[in-house]
Design a protein around this motif. Sequence first.
Motif, PDB file in Angstrom:
ATOM      1  N   MET A   1      -3.842  -4.665  -2.054  1.00  0.00           N
ATOM      2  CA  MET A   1      -4.562  -5.450  -1.076  1.00  0.00           C
ATOM      3  C   MET A   1      -3.816  -5.462   0.269  1.00  0.00           C
ATOM      4  O   MET A   1      -4.434  -5.324   1.309  1.00  0.00           O
ATOM      5  CB  MET A   1      -4.764  -6.869  -1.594  1.00  0.00           C
ATOM      6  N   CYS A   2      -2.500  -5.626   0.210  1.00  0.00           N
ATOM      7  CA  CYS A   2      -1.704  -5.637   1.455  1.00  0.00           C
ATOM      8  C   CYS A   2      -1.853  -4.315   2.203  1.00  0.00           C
ATOM      9  O   CYS A   2      -1.985  -4.309   3.426  1.00  0.00           O
ATOM     10  CB  CYS A   2      -0.229  -5.866   1.134  1.00  0.00           C
ATOM     11  N   GLY A   3      -1.795  -3.217   1.460  1.00  0.00           N
ATOM     12  CA  GLY A   3      -1.931  -1.909   2.092  1.00  0.00           C
ATOM     13  C   GLY A   3      -3.262  -1.771   2.803  1.00  0.00           C
ATOM     14  O   GLY A   3      -3.338  -1.296   3.945  1.00  0.00           O
ATOM     15  N   ALA A   4      -4.326  -2.180   2.149  1.00  0.00           N
ATOM     16  CA  ALA A   4      -5.654  -2.087   2.758  1.00  0.00           C
ATOM     17  C   ALA A   4      -5.771  -3.011   3.964  1.00  0.00           C
ATOM     18  O   ALA A   4      -6.346  -2.634   4.997  1.00  0.00           O
ATOM     19  CB  ALA A   4      -6.732  -2.419   1.726  1.00  0.00           C
ATOM     20  N   LEU A   5      -5.212  -4.212   3.862  1.00  0.00           N
ATOM     21  CA  LEU A   5      -5.263  -5.151   4.988  1.00  0.00           C
ATOM     22  C   LEU A   5      -4.493  -4.608   6.190  1.00  0.00           C
ATOM     23  O   LEU A   5      -4.995  -4.620   7.317  1.00  0.00           O
ATOM     24  CB  LEU A   5      -4.701  -6.511   4.565  1.00  0.00           C
ATOM     25  N   PHE A   6      -3.275  -4.115   5.946  1.00  0.00           N
ATOM     26  CA  PHE A   6      -2.491  -3.561   7.051  1.00  0.00           C
ATOM     27  C   PHE A   6      -3.159  -2.312   7.636  1.00  0.00           C
ATOM     28  O   PHE A   6      -3.073  -2.067   8.837  1.00  0.00           O
ATOM     29  CB  PHE A   6      -1.065  -3.251   6.611  1.00  0.00           C
ATOM     30  N   ALA A   7      -3.820  -1.513   6.796  1.00  0.00           N
ATOM     31  CA  ALA A   7      -4.538  -0.330   7.292  1.00  0.00           C
ATOM     32  C   ALA A   7      -5.702  -0.763   8.189  1.00  0.00           C
ATOM     33  O   ALA A   7      -5.917  -0.193   9.259  1.00  0.00           O
ATOM     34  CB  ALA A   7      -5.036   0.522   6.129  1.00  0.00           C
ATOM     35  N   LEU A   8      -6.448  -1.767   7.746  1.00  0.00           N
ATOM     36  CA  LEU A   8      -7.545  -2.294   8.561  1.00  0.00           C
ATOM     37  C   LEU A   8      -7.031  -2.790   9.908  1.00  0.00           C
ATOM     38  O   LEU A   8      -7.596  -2.467  10.965  1.00  0.00           O
ATOM     39  CB  LEU A   8      -8.257  -3.428   7.826  1.00  0.00           C
ATOM     40  N   LEU A   9      -5.952  -3.547   9.873  1.00  0.00           N
ATOM     41  CA  LEU A   9      -5.369  -4.061  11.119  1.00  0.00           C
ATOM     42  C   LEU A   9      -4.876  -2.931  12.020  1.00  0.00           C
ATOM     43  O   LEU A   9      -4.970  -3.015  13.249  1.00  0.00           O
ATOM     44  CB  LEU A   9      -4.248  -5.049  10.812  1.00  0.00           C
ATOM     45  N   ALA A  46       1.561   3.896   2.258  1.00  0.00           N
ATOM     46  CA  ALA A  46       2.704   3.846   1.341  1.00  0.00           C
ATOM     47  C   ALA A  46       2.589   2.638   0.414  1.00  0.00           C
ATOM     48  O   ALA A  46       2.911   2.730  -0.782  1.00  0.00           O
ATOM     49  CB  ALA A  46       4.012   3.794   2.120  1.00  0.00           C
ATOM     50  N   LEU A  47       2.111   1.510   0.934  1.00  0.00           N
ATOM     51  CA  LEU A  47       1.914   0.333   0.089  1.00  0.00           C
ATOM     52  C   LEU A  47       0.888   0.611  -1.007  1.00  0.00           C
ATOM     53  O   LEU A  47       1.057   0.190  -2.156  1.00  0.00           O
ATOM     54  CB  LEU A  47       1.471  -0.858   0.933  1.00  0.00           C
ATOM     55  N   ILE A  48      -0.168   1.312  -0.652  1.00  0.00           N
ATOM     56  CA  ILE A  48      -1.175   1.670  -1.651  1.00  0.00           C
ATOM     57  C   ILE A  48      -0.561   2.625  -2.680  1.00  0.00           C
ATOM     58  O   ILE A  48      -0.764   2.469  -3.882  1.00  0.00           O
ATOM     59  CB  ILE A  48      -2.423   2.264  -0.965  1.00  0.00           C
ATOM     60  N   LEU A  49       0.230   3.575  -2.206  1.00  0.00           N
ATOM     61  CA  LEU A  49       0.887   4.532  -3.098  1.00  0.00           C
ATOM     62  C   LEU A  49       1.793   3.837  -4.110  1.00  0.00           C
ATOM     63  O   LEU A  49       1.728   4.123  -5.306  1.00  0.00           O
ATOM     64  CB  LEU A  49       1.685   5.550  -2.281  1.00  0.00           C
ATOM     65  N   VAL A  50       2.632   2.917  -3.636  1.00  0.00           N
ATOM     66  CA  VAL A  50       3.568   2.279  -4.567  1.00  0.00           C
ATOM     67  C   VAL A  50       2.857   1.349  -5.546  1.00  0.00           C
ATOM     68  O   VAL A  50       3.413   1.013  -6.591  1.00  0.00           O
ATOM     69  CB  VAL A  50       4.736   1.549  -3.852  1.00  0.00           C
ATOM     70  N   SER A  51       1.631   0.968  -5.238  1.00  0.00           N
ATOM     71  CA  SER A  51       0.880   0.163  -6.206  1.00  0.00           C
ATOM     72  C   SER A  51       0.275   1.033  -7.300  1.00  0.00           C
ATOM     73  O   SER A  51      -0.058   0.542  -8.380  1.00  0.00           O
ATOM     74  CB  SER A  51      -0.214  -0.642  -5.504  1.00  0.00           C
ATOM     75  N   ILE A  52       0.157   2.327  -7.048  1.00  0.00           N
ATOM     76  CA  ILE A  52      -0.431   3.265  -8.010  1.00  0.00           C
ATOM     77  C   ILE A  52       0.641   3.958  -8.856  1.00  0.00           C
ATOM     78  O   ILE A  52       0.420   4.255 -10.028  1.00  0.00           O
ATOM     79  CB  ILE A  52      -1.283   4.321  -7.261  1.00  0.00           C
ATOM     80  N   LEU A  53       1.805   4.207  -8.275  1.00  0.00           N
ATOM     81  CA  LEU A  53       2.846   4.981  -8.950  1.00  0.00           C
ATOM     82  C   LEU A  53       3.321   4.419 -10.295  1.00  0.00           C
ATOM     83  O   LEU A  53       3.722   5.204 -11.160  1.00  0.00           O
ATOM     84  CB  LEU A  53       4.029   5.205  -8.017  1.00  0.00           C
ATOM     85  N   PRO A  54       3.290   3.108 -10.531  1.00  0.00           N
ATOM     86  CA  PRO A  54       3.672   2.649 -11.873  1.00  0.00           C
ATOM     87  C   PRO A  54       2.793   3.241 -12.984  1.00  0.00           C
ATOM     88  O   PRO A  54       3.243   3.387 -14.117  1.00  0.00           O
ATOM     89  CB  PRO A  54       3.525   1.127 -11.791  1.00  0.00           C
ATOM     90  N   PHE A  70       8.517  -2.001   2.838  1.00  0.00           N
ATOM     91  CA  PHE A  70       7.456  -1.449   3.687  1.00  0.00           C
ATOM     92  C   PHE A  70       6.760  -2.557   4.483  1.00  0.00           C
ATOM     93  O   PHE A  70       6.466  -2.391   5.666  1.00  0.00           O
ATOM     94  CB  PHE A  70       6.438  -0.661   2.860  1.00  0.00           C
ATOM     95  N   VAL A  71       6.504  -3.688   3.841  1.00  0.00           N
ATOM     96  CA  VAL A  71       5.895  -4.818   4.550  1.00  0.00           C
ATOM     97  C   VAL A  71       6.836  -5.293   5.663  1.00  0.00           C
ATOM     98  O   VAL A  71       6.410  -5.515   6.802  1.00  0.00           O
ATOM     99  CB  VAL A  71       5.552  -5.972   3.584  1.00  0.00           C
ATOM    100  N   ALA A  72       8.118  -5.439   5.334  1.00  0.00           N
ATOM    101  CA  ALA A  72       9.097  -5.843   6.347  1.00  0.00           C
ATOM    102  C   ALA A  72       9.121  -4.840   7.495  1.00  0.00           C
ATOM    103  O   ALA A  72       9.182  -5.221   8.675  1.00  0.00           O
ATOM    104  CB  ALA A  72      10.482  -5.981   5.727  1.00  0.00           C
TER     105      ALA A  72
END
Length: 117
Positions: A1-9, A46-54, A70-72
């Motif tokens: 969700m964070c990745g998508a939100l930051f991408a939208l922004l 990258a945030l979306i990627l790290v949510s999928i890699l597990p 990445f968020v920082a």
Amino acid sequence: MCGALFALLAVMAGAFGAHGLRGVLGDRGLEVFQTAVTYQVYHSLALILVSILPMAGLSRRLLGIAAGFFVAGILLFSGSLYLLVLTDIRWVGPVTPVGGASYMVGWILVIISVFRR
């Protein structure tokens, strides 16, 4: 969700920079703004990627920590560049390298999680 939100922004910021800041900022200001947008887009992905890699068996713990870096990085690197360009507040300039280092630590953690697998 964070990745998508930051991408939208980032898309919104990019549109604002391309349309709302033309004629307001000089070429250098627009270039710095675009750098902030570009790095925000990359690290949103990258945030979306790290949510999928597990799902590929990589360490959820290490990837979660990488996501935090990445968020920082988005907040410190891109955020400081946005502030610098839009407000001309110079004290935020030294914050930018801290954000860049955060990005690097995040990627190092991704690499470590791959080697640990």
